[in-house]
Each structure stands twice: as structure tokens, then as C-alpha cells.
Write an enzyme that holds these catalytic residues in place. Sequence first.
Site, mmCIF file in Angstrom:
data_model
loop_
_atom_site.group_PDB
_atom_site.id
_atom_site.type_symbol
_atom_site.label_atom_id
_atom_site.label_comp_id
_atom_site.label_asym_id
_atom_site.label_seq_id
_atom_site.Cartn_x
_atom_site.Cartn_y
_atom_site.Cartn_z
ATOM 1 N N LEU A 17 86.808 33.562 -36.014
ATOM 2 C CA LEU A 17 86.808 32.118 -35.773
ATOM 3 C C LEU A 17 86.037 31.376 -36.858
ATOM 4 O O LEU A 17 86.423 30.280 -37.285
ATOM 5 C CB LEU A 17 86.196 31.813 -34.403
ATOM 6 N N ASP A 57 70.584 35.782 -40.474
ATOM 7 C CA ASP A 57 70.455 36.266 -39.100
ATOM 8 C C ASP A 57 70.065 35.046 -38.278
ATOM 9 O O ASP A 57 68.935 34.555 -38.370
ATOM 10 C CB ASP A 57 69.380 37.351 -39.024
ATOM 11 N N CYS A 84 79.500 29.815 -34.982
ATOM 12 C CA CYS A 84 80.467 30.835 -34.577
ATOM 13 C C CYS A 84 79.861 32.234 -34.512
ATOM 14 O O CYS A 84 80.519 33.166 -34.044
ATOM 15 C CB CYS A 84 81.657 30.863 -35.537
ATOM 16 N N TYR A 159 76.836 38.932 -21.930
ATOM 17 C CA TYR A 159 77.694 38.030 -22.701
ATOM 18 C C TYR A 159 77.935 36.729 -21.951
ATOM 19 O O TYR A 159 77.802 35.635 -22.513
ATOM 20 C CB TYR A 159 79.023 38.732 -22.993
ATOM 21 N N PHE A 192 91.141 35.508 -27.890
ATOM 22 C CA PHE A 192 91.538 35.193 -29.257
ATOM 23 C C PHE A 192 91.636 36.455 -30.096
ATOM 24 O O PHE A 192 90.961 37.456 -29.839
ATOM 25 C CB PHE A 192 90.545 34.214 -29.892
ATOM 26 N N THR A 194 90.449 38.061 -32.649
ATOM 27 C CA THR A 194 89.264 38.177 -33.497
ATOM 28 C C THR A 194 89.136 39.617 -33.984
ATOM 29 O O THR A 194 89.863 40.510 -33.527
ATOM 30 C CB THR A 194 88.011 37.786 -32.706
#
Length: 253
Positions: A17, A57, A84, A159, A192, A194
Site C-alpha cells: 500500500l 523504524d 502505511c 493486530y 488487499f 499486499t
Amino acid sequence: MDIQGQAAIVTGGGSGLGAATARALAAAGAKVAVFDINADAASAIAHEIGGIAVRCDVSDGPGAASAIAAAREAHGAARVLVNCAGIGTAKRILGRDGPQPLEDFDRVLRVNLLGSFNMLRLAAADMAALDPLADGERGVIVSTASVAAYEGQVGQAAYAASKGGIAALTLPAARELAQFGIRVMTIAPGLFLTPMMHTLPAEVQASLGASVPFPKRLGKPEEYAALALHCVQNAALNGEVIRLDGALRLPPR
């Protein structure tokens, strides 16, 4: 905002992305700094679009400040930040080996949530010092959540929590930064195509795509990039989380 000639930063810009967004911003005339923890990946995208690459980072406070300083030195203070950078992990809270290691949960939250906030706070400080544009706007920040923020699946506790935090951060950040003419938006993508998805077998990818009501396929990074660009360009968008998911609602598993 008319981004022609404006400086922009994209975190996680070396792939997926982020790479698509870096390309879209550059095509619209922005001077793009590609931030990624993978310096080689960032360099490849930066070379392609005529931008600069900066290893970063996002979860490291001093390191991120240094990265923003490097981008500022090259392009001037950024009026656009698109977050992103992120990681995912699939691990149950209670697995066969006992409770999920706390450091696993902490790592996902540090990169996804703390990293997004870290970049937001640093970029906002630069934006607030800029002269306002014709409509009083000084900058736009777009972060990336996920539909997992709303329908986290089994094994996605870390997540989903990290992405839920990004979604919850959007409105208070937008309200606070409004006084400086800085808008804050978040996109919550569904399934998506990715780099993480590319690691799955083709038949699994096809099955996941078929679960989307319409269009019955995985999302394209370019579609995310198009929405991120619109969020930057449309001054009426502020303080909102936009689902980009083809009407998908994730099942428990």
C-alpha cells in the site's frame, strides 16, 4: 490541498500500500520521501518515482525524528504524511503452548499503533510551523487501520487492537490539530493484495477474494492509493475512518 510541489512522507513506502501511495503522490506532483525499515526497498521505490529514501523504524522516537529531519533537509517540511508501515501476526491469546507471549502483543502495538502516533506527532509539529495555504490548511495526515479494527478474527487480538487504536485516535487527533489547519484521516482496508497476501497459495488468494461481496476479488494497492490521494485533496474530509472493503465483513475465522 493541491499537492503539486508539496513535500510528502509515506511510511512503509517500500512495498504494498505504501509503495502504491508513494507512486500516486509523486504522479500528482508531490516531492515524496519514502520511509521504510527496509532501506533497499525504500531506495528502489524512491529511484522509480524520483523521490528520496529514508530508513526509518516508526516505533523509535529519536530514529523517526532523525528520519523526518532528513526528509525536511531534502524537500522542506512535509505537508502530507501517509502512515502505511505496519506488521501483522496470527497468534491465539491461549495457544497450545499457553498464553501468548506478551512481547508478541507488544511488538505489534509498538509498530502499528505507537508507530503511527509517533509519526503523526512529529509530522504535525513540522506542519504547524508552516505558513497556511490559501484555505488555511497546513497539512494532512492519513493513517491505515483495517477492517480487523471492527471484526477482528480469532488469532488477531494484537493486530485488531492495534488497528482499533488507530481508528480511535483519528477523531481526537483531528479535533486537536484543527486549530493548526491540519486534517487527520484514516483508511481501513479490507482484504488487499499486499506482500503478505502474496505469500499465500493462489487458490487461497482466490478464495479470500471470492468472499468479498463486490468486487469479488482482493483489493488493489492502487485503489488504496487513490483514496489516500483523495483524502489529501478533499479539504472537507477530516476526522473520519473510511472502510475500503467492498462491503466485506470478516467472519470469526
